[in-house]
Motif scaffolding. Structure first.
Motif, PDB file in Angstrom:
ATOM      1  N   ALA A  30       0.825  -1.065   0.056  1.00 53.98           N
ATOM      2  CA  ALA A  30      -0.063  -0.072  -0.124  1.00 53.98           C
ATOM      3  C   ALA A  30       1.065   1.241   0.036  1.00 53.98           C
ATOM      4  CB  ALA A  30      -0.971  -0.001   1.154  1.00 53.98           C
ATOM      5  N   GLY A  31       1.309   1.804   1.367  1.00 50.67           N
ATOM      6  CA  GLY A  31       2.147   2.839   1.160  1.00 50.67           C
ATOM      7  C   GLY A  31       3.443   2.581   0.705  1.00 50.67           C
ATOM      8  N   GLY A  32       3.996   1.428   0.986  1.00 47.53           N
ATOM      9  CA  GLY A  32       5.381   0.937   0.633  1.00 47.53           C
ATOM     10  C   GLY A  32       6.431   1.354   1.369  1.00 47.53           C
ATOM     11  N   THR A  33       6.145   2.055   2.591  1.00 47.84           N
ATOM     12  CA  THR A  33       7.343   2.595   3.249  1.00 47.84           C
ATOM     13  C   THR A  33       8.050   1.469   4.186  1.00 47.84           C
ATOM     14  OG1 THR A  33       5.839   3.105   5.252  1.00 47.84           O
ATOM     15  CG2 THR A  33       6.263   4.830   3.724  1.00 47.84           C
ATOM     16  N   ASP A  34       7.473   0.294   4.108  1.00 45.43           N
ATOM     17  CA  ASP A  34       8.421  -0.756   4.755  1.00 45.43           C
ATOM     18  C   ASP A  34       8.754  -1.683   3.766  1.00 45.43           C
ATOM     19  OD1 ASP A  34       8.628  -0.282   7.817  1.00 45.43           O
ATOM     20  OD2 ASP A  34       6.161  -0.201   7.609  1.00 45.43           O
ATOM     21  N   ILE A  35       7.843  -2.340   2.991  1.00 44.95           N
ATOM     22  CA  ILE A  35       8.112  -3.214   2.135  1.00 44.95           C
ATOM     23  C   ILE A  35       9.039  -3.109   1.069  1.00 44.95           C
ATOM     24  CG2 ILE A  35       6.157  -3.094   0.366  1.00 44.95           C
ATOM     25  CD1 ILE A  35       5.882  -6.171   0.298  1.00 44.95           C
ATOM     26  N   VAL A  36       9.090  -1.590   0.535  1.00 48.34           N
ATOM     27  CA  VAL A  36       9.933  -1.466  -0.563  1.00 48.34           C
ATOM     28  C   VAL A  36      11.521  -1.661   0.011  1.00 48.34           C
ATOM     29  CG1 VAL A  36      10.783   0.274  -2.260  1.00 48.34           C
ATOM     30  CG2 VAL A  36       8.286  -0.166  -1.737  1.00 48.34           C
ATOM     31  N   ILE A  52      -2.790  -2.403  -2.980  1.00 47.64           N
ATOM     32  CA  ILE A  52      -4.294  -1.799  -2.563  1.00 47.64           C
ATOM     33  C   ILE A  52      -4.352  -0.576  -2.357  1.00 47.64           C
ATOM     34  CG2 ILE A  52      -4.706  -4.181  -1.755  1.00 47.64           C
ATOM     35  CD1 ILE A  52      -4.027  -3.301   1.246  1.00 47.64           C
ATOM     36  N   SER A  53      -3.440   0.403  -2.690  1.00 51.45           N
ATOM     37  CA  SER A  53      -3.466   1.647  -2.252  1.00 51.45           C
ATOM     38  C   SER A  53      -4.455   2.522  -2.962  1.00 51.45           C
ATOM     39  CB  SER A  53      -2.104   2.428  -2.243  1.00 51.45           C
ATOM     40  OG  SER A  53      -1.720   2.415  -3.740  1.00 51.45           O
ATOM     41  N   ASP A  54      -4.883   2.115  -4.118  1.00 52.32           N
ATOM     42  CA  ASP A  54      -6.270   2.593  -4.817  1.00 52.32           C
ATOM     43  C   ASP A  54      -7.578   2.198  -4.674  1.00 52.32           C
ATOM     44  OD1 ASP A  54      -4.815   4.807  -5.515  1.00 52.32           O
ATOM     45  OD2 ASP A  54      -4.368   4.194  -7.478  1.00 52.32           O
ATOM     46  N   GLY A 112      -0.764  -1.039   7.187  1.00 54.46           N
ATOM     47  CA  GLY A 112       0.616  -1.297   7.343  1.00 54.46           C
ATOM     48  C   GLY A 112       1.252  -1.233   8.534  1.00 54.46           C
ATOM     49  N   ASN A 113       0.726  -0.384   9.176  1.00 53.87           N
ATOM     50  CA  ASN A 113       1.359   0.033  10.476  1.00 53.87           C
ATOM     51  C   ASN A 113       0.976  -1.220  11.575  1.00 53.87           C
ATOM     52  OD1 ASN A 113       1.077   2.579  13.323  1.00 53.87           O
ATOM     53  ND2 ASN A 113       2.922   2.034  11.850  1.00 53.87           N
ATOM     54  N   ILE A 114      -0.185  -1.675  11.246  1.00 52.66           N
ATOM     55  CA  ILE A 114      -0.571  -2.818  12.194  1.00 52.66           C
ATOM     56  C   ILE A 114      -0.142  -3.994  11.731  1.00 52.66           C
ATOM     57  CG2 ILE A 114      -2.743  -4.358  12.680  1.00 52.66           C
ATOM     58  CD1 ILE A 114      -4.461  -1.706  12.164  1.00 52.66           C
ATOM     59  N   CYS A 115      -0.104  -4.367  10.181  1.00 54.43           N
ATOM     60  CA  CYS A 115       0.171  -5.612   9.864  1.00 54.43           C
ATOM     61  C   CYS A 115       1.845  -6.211   9.699  1.00 54.43           C
ATOM     62  CB  CYS A 115      -0.092  -5.701   8.403  1.00 54.43           C
ATOM     63  SG  CYS A 115      -2.150  -5.760   8.310  1.00 54.43           S
ATOM     64  N   ASN A 116       2.265  -4.907   9.914  1.00 56.48           N
ATOM     65  CA  ASN A 116       4.309  -5.181  10.078  1.00 56.48           C
ATOM     66  C   ASN A 116       4.532  -5.454  11.609  1.00 56.48           C
ATOM     67  OD1 ASN A 116       5.133  -4.711   7.280  1.00 56.48           O
ATOM     68  ND2 ASN A 116       4.414  -2.662   7.484  1.00 56.48           N
ATOM     69  N   VAL A 117       3.601  -5.445  12.394  1.00 59.55           N
ATOM     70  CA  VAL A 117       3.854  -5.778  13.817  1.00 59.55           C
ATOM     71  C   VAL A 117       5.046  -5.191  14.318  1.00 59.55           C
ATOM     72  CG1 VAL A 117       3.136  -7.488  15.648  1.00 59.55           C
ATOM     73  CG2 VAL A 117       2.357  -7.856  13.144  1.00 59.55           C
ATOM     74  N   SER A 118       5.315  -3.972  14.171  1.00 60.14           N
ATOM     75  CA  SER A 118       6.566  -3.212  14.878  1.00 60.14           C
ATOM     76  C   SER A 118       6.216  -3.086  16.300  1.00 60.14           C
ATOM     77  CB  SER A 118       7.004  -2.165  14.020  1.00 60.14           C
ATOM     78  OG  SER A 118       7.894  -1.324  14.903  1.00 60.14           O
ATOM     79  N   PRO A 119       7.249  -3.382  17.165  1.00 58.48           N
ATOM     80  CA  PRO A 119       6.836  -2.846  18.521  1.00 58.48           C
ATOM     81  C   PRO A 119       6.423  -1.306  18.581  1.00 58.48           C
ATOM     82  CG  PRO A 119       8.905  -4.102  18.399  1.00 58.48           C
ATOM     83  CD  PRO A 119       8.455  -3.929  17.174  1.00 58.48           C
ATOM     84  N   ALA A 120       7.218  -0.726  17.796  1.00 66.00           N
ATOM     85  CA  ALA A 120       7.023   0.824  17.831  1.00 66.00           C
ATOM     86  C   ALA A 120       5.992   1.350  16.957  1.00 66.00           C
ATOM     87  CB  ALA A 120       8.418   1.320  17.714  1.00 66.00           C
ATOM     88  N   ALA A 121       5.158   0.717  16.331  1.00 65.07           N
ATOM     89  CA  ALA A 121       4.183   0.900  15.538  1.00 65.07           C
ATOM     90  C   ALA A 121       3.404   2.006  16.252  1.00 65.07           C
ATOM     91  CB  ALA A 121       3.075   0.036  15.129  1.00 65.07           C
ATOM     92  N   ASP A 122       3.380   3.497  15.690  1.00 64.12           N
ATOM     93  CA  ASP A 122       2.559   4.669  16.394  1.00 64.12           C
ATOM     94  C   ASP A 122       0.984   4.503  16.687  1.00 64.12           C
ATOM     95  OD1 ASP A 122       4.739   6.356  17.121  1.00 64.12           O
ATOM     96  OD2 ASP A 122       5.263   6.549  15.129  1.00 64.12           O
ATOM     97  N   THR A 123       0.533   3.879  15.773  1.00 63.70           N
ATOM     98  CA  THR A 123      -1.066   3.946  15.861  1.00 63.70           C
ATOM     99  C   THR A 123      -1.571   2.882  16.574  1.00 63.70           C
ATOM    100  OG1 THR A 123      -1.422   2.917  13.645  1.00 63.70           O
ATOM    101  CG2 THR A 123      -1.587   5.248  13.635  1.00 63.70           C
ATOM    102  N   VAL A 124      -0.650   1.889  16.794  1.00 61.67           N
ATOM    103  CA  VAL A 124      -1.688   0.572  17.675  1.00 61.67           C
ATOM    104  C   VAL A 124      -1.712   0.890  18.913  1.00 61.67           C
ATOM    105  CG1 VAL A 124      -0.652  -1.716  18.512  1.00 61.67           C
ATOM    106  CG2 VAL A 124      -0.449  -0.962  16.128  1.00 61.67           C
TER     107      VAL A 124
END
Lengths: 288, 159
Positions: A30-36, A52-54, A112-124
């Motif tokens: 979607a945003g690509g900020t992690d996966i790219v 799925i961004s559109d 993306g913030n949720i699905c990457n399951v980073s401990p530091a995800a800000d919106t979680v």
């Protein structure tokens, strides 16, 4: 990178069908900020990328009669600027506003913030404090599951190969409820959370806490609820003395959790600050 | 290979892309728009910033195929056909807001995205607007001065 096929999904159906067809050979973007970045470093090696961004249905914020629903492909910028989300949800908007930089917020999505399951995800943390439900979809249909249950481990989400996160839902906040947020980063912009705390409270006229939910970021393998601290605070009068006492209670909880880790001393001390800021902000929002 | 349609600096293109290409690769290698710089390649430095559908984004974090139907502005799209600089570019020159120049295209595009939405930003809002762009030479004061000046130039009737 060795991607053989790229699909820019026009609608949800195309996204679900493509995901069902390619399963573990594919990755959603979607945003690509992690996966790219992961693609560049060959941490993930999909043959197919499905964008799925559109997808309109995944890009909306909907306010229903009793709940709010945010599509997985909604960007941080859109949440931060949304007029549909009222000020009692300030904690969620603030968490979105403090992600990365303008460029990252224009790309990155809540899904993306949720699905990457980073401990530091800000919106979680705010989403956990809101007791959010994740709406998960596949060609077989839809299932709803508490957000917390989707987190299996750091970087590991409980989605099947043909499932995607469709949206996140939470109950609308009432007049005597509000959500606060506080984050501790190492610098103002582009900072990864060292600690984030979000507090959702309901209080009565006497300042008595009827309900409280606390979401923590960067204090475990993934975002967590602080349930024993919640139990400690529930039904008590929230005056300054008691807020200080609650902060010390939370500190002792974090000390137990981080036993043996080098970050224990710093984090258990610092969490008192983020907690107090978040709960005071929530109280202020209710009184405003 | 896949073909995509997109608009760059007002010109429509139909371009064959490799599936593994990022948007920055498309701009630099297919369209020869070398003003878009690659710094960190991880979205931290902002040197590759471009404006996509009205929002500033780091083109190193967008896959080329995702830009299907997008409307993109790069630094090359700012000056007029006769070579007159855009008021933001002029203000950067006037204020000495550029030194080695590597961050400048990204800085200017972040400034443009900000000023398009907020024509008279405060210095705090300007700093927030360029918070995703790192400069290691000038420091940021001259850049903030330049963006303040550009806001005035634009208000006086620049483009």
């Amino acid at each position: 990178m060795k991607i053989k096929e790229v699909i820019k999904a026009k609608d949800l159906n195309e996204a679900l069908l493509s995901l069902d067809k390619y399963r573990d050979k594919s990755k959603l973007i979607a945003g690509g900020t992690d996966i790219v970045i992961d693609l560049k470093h060959k941490k993930v090696l999909p043959e197919v990328l499905i964008d799925i961004s559109d997808v309109e249905e995944l890009s909306q914020i909907k306010i229903e009669e009793s709940y709010v629903e945010i599509g997985a492909a909604v960007t941080f910028t859109k949440i931060e600027k949304s007029k549909k989300l009222d000020n009692r949800l300030k904690g969620l908007k603030e968490a979105s506003r403090l992600v990365g930089s303008p460029q990252i917020r224009n790309l990155g999505t809540i899904g993306g913030n949720i699905c990457n399951v980073s401990p530091a995800a800000d919106t979680v943390p705010p989403l956990l404090a809101l007791d959010s439900i994740a709406v998960v979809m596949s060609v077989e249909g839809k299932r709803e599951v508490p957000l917390q249950e989707l987190f299996l481990d750091k970087g590991k989400i409980d989605l099947k190969e043909n499932e995607l996160l469709h949206s996140i839902k939470f109950s609308k906040l009432q007049k005597n409820q509000a959500l606060g947020f506080s984050k501790l980063g190492l610098r103002k912009a582009l900072a990864i959370s060292r600690i984030a705390t979000s507090v959702c409270i309901e209080i009565d006229e006497d300042n008595r806490c009827k309900e409280i939910r606390i979401g923590s970021g960067a204090l475990g393998k993934y975002g967590l609820r602080e349930k024993s601290t919640e139990d400690f605070i529930r039904d008590k009068i929230l005056d300054e003395n008691f807020i200080e006492e609650s902060a010390r209670f939370l500190k002792s909880e974090i000390e137990k959790r981080l036993e043996g880790r080098s970050s224990k001393e710093f984090k258990s001390e610092a969490v008192m600050g983020t907690f107090k800021k978040a709960i005071r902000e929530a109280i202020q929002l209710i009184k405003a | 290979m896949k073909e995509i349609n997109l608009t760059v600096n007002g010109k429509k293109h139909r371009i064959k892309i490799d599936e593994n290409m990022r948007l920055i690769d498309l701009l630099r290698e297919k369209l020869n728009l070398l003003g878009t710089k690659e710094g960190c390649g991880e979205g931290e430095c902002g040197a590759c910033s471009i404006i996509m559908d009205g929002e500033v984004v780091t083109s190193c974090l967008v896959m080329a195929f995702q830009a299907e139907s997008a409307d993109i502005i790069t630094i090359e799209g700012l000056e007029k056909e006769d070579g007159t600089l855009h008021p933001i570019q002029q203000a950067f020159l006037d204020e000495g807001a550029t030194q080695c120049g590597f961050c400048t295209p990204g800085m200017i595009l972040s400034a443009k995205a900000l000023l398009d939405k907020n024509p008279r930003p405060t210095r705090v809002e300007i700093k927030e607007g360029i918070s995703g762009n790192l400069c290691r030479c000038t420091g940021y004061n001259k850049i903030v001065d330049a963006i303040e000046k550009a806001a005035i130039l634009l208000e006086k009737g620049g483009n």
